[in-house]
Design an enzyme around this catalytic site. Sequence first.
Site, PDB file in Angstrom:
ATOM      1  N   CYS A  84     -16.597  -0.792   3.328  1.00 49.28           N
ATOM      2  CA  CYS A  84     -15.820  -1.739   2.527  1.00 49.28           C
ATOM      3  C   CYS A  84     -16.075  -1.517   1.040  1.00 49.28           C
ATOM      4  CB  CYS A  84     -16.169  -3.175   2.904  1.00 49.28           C
ATOM      5  SG  CYS A  84     -15.199  -4.387   1.968  1.00 49.28           S
ATOM      6  N   LYS A 114     -17.306   3.115  11.092  1.00 49.53           N
ATOM      7  CA  LYS A 114     -16.119   3.204  10.245  1.00 49.53           C
ATOM      8  C   LYS A 114     -16.503   3.765   8.887  1.00 49.53           C
ATOM      9  CE  LYS A 114     -12.026   0.589   8.852  1.00 49.53           C
ATOM     10  NZ  LYS A 114     -11.327  -0.714   8.955  1.00 49.53           N
ATOM     11  N   ILE A 137      -9.719   6.662   8.158  1.00 46.66           N
ATOM     12  CA  ILE A 137     -10.519   6.302   6.996  1.00 46.66           C
ATOM     13  C   ILE A 137     -10.309   4.829   6.638  1.00 46.66           C
ATOM     14  CG2 ILE A 137     -10.476   8.611   6.036  1.00 46.66           C
ATOM     15  CD1 ILE A 137      -8.204   7.670   4.145  1.00 46.66           C
ATOM     16  N   THR A 148     -10.138   2.259   3.146  1.00 47.63           N
ATOM     17  CA  THR A 148      -9.293   2.390   1.968  1.00 47.63           C
ATOM     18  C   THR A 148      -9.910   3.287   0.885  1.00 47.63           C
ATOM     19  OG1 THR A 148     -10.287   0.363   1.116  1.00 47.63           O
ATOM     20  CG2 THR A 148      -8.183   0.154   2.277  1.00 47.63           C
ATOM     21  N   GLY A 193      -1.941   2.025   2.842  1.00 43.52           N
ATOM     22  CA  GLY A 193      -0.500   2.142   3.011  1.00 43.52           C
ATOM     23  C   GLY A 193      -0.075   3.578   3.191  1.00 43.52           C
ATOM     24  N   GLY A 246      -5.233   4.870   8.454  1.00 41.85           N
ATOM     25  CA  GLY A 246      -4.959   5.114   7.043  1.00 41.85           C
ATOM     26  C   GLY A 246      -3.488   5.430   6.839  1.00 41.85           C
ATOM     27  N   GLY A 247      -2.704   4.414   6.540  1.00 40.52           N
ATOM     28  CA  GLY A 247      -1.287   4.622   6.257  1.00 40.52           C
ATOM     29  C   GLY A 247      -0.409   4.837   7.468  1.00 40.52           C
TER      30      GLY A 247
END
Length: 305
Positions: A131, A166, A192, A194, A218, A244-245
């Site tokens: 995070c 993660k 992944i 962010t 995104g 991831g996106g």
Amino acid sequence: MVDTKVNLCGIKLDNPIIPASGTFNYGYEFNDIFDINILGTFSFKGTTAEPRLGNPLPRIAECEAGLLNSVGLQNPGIEKVISHELVELEKVFHKKVMANICGFSKEEYVSNCEKIDKEDIVGWIELNVSCPNVKHGGMSFGTDPDTLRDLVRAVKEVTTKPLIVKLTPNVTDIVKMAKAAEDGGADGISLINTLLGMKIDLKSKKPVLANTTGGYSGPGVFPVALRMVYQVYEAVDIPIIGLGGVSSAEDVIEMIMAGATAVEIGSVLLVDPMAAVKIINDLPIVMDKYGIKNLEEIRGVAHNG
């Protein structure tokens, strides 16, 4: 007829679609919109020892091909999650859930994981060492291989459920971090989280986010995530959850071809709460279009060329 089932660390999923932590809360709220049992599973909101209000507002900002968030692990704390959130979840969700666990020290991680490991509804523990929106915790554990290896070993000593680590993409060498997690005893890797980013308001001439920076997610991060999944697949012998996106069934197929066993979806759910349903429904259609009978036959196939 195509087969969408996958096996994640010994637990069978009807499909590989997993709403990502922080985008699906504790799950049962979504059951008012659709039957959440159609999901492979989901990863619940990142949980710490003590309740957290999160970072100051504003903490969400739209940007090109995605968004920035600096929520800061807002959650009710591990005891409330066990006594209330999981109790409510069990009323509507009849599968195993993935528990996303965070901490600000090794001792907190170990204690939280030991507690959540005892819950029957929990199938996997997703150790969040990635995070970017909190100080003195989270990502700091995921940027040094020795620290990560030590943390994973400590958690494995007190848990029995499969442990999925993660990882943050905000490192020089993602492969080194993945191998450190595997060496520590991790049963799987998810990547992944962010990318660290920011946005400036042209009128105020100040950062949009109160925390200055936040996690960028995104569609814009998908090629980066896909590349990292591809690299890690060649380096480790444990399952990978790609994220991831991801915003379509085609993206899911790409992730699996790169080496992922399952796929988490995140930001797309903040735009369209029904996105998981659409992707699950589209997956057999896309598989049939490309002559894919089951997902196992294409896992890592991109490495064969």
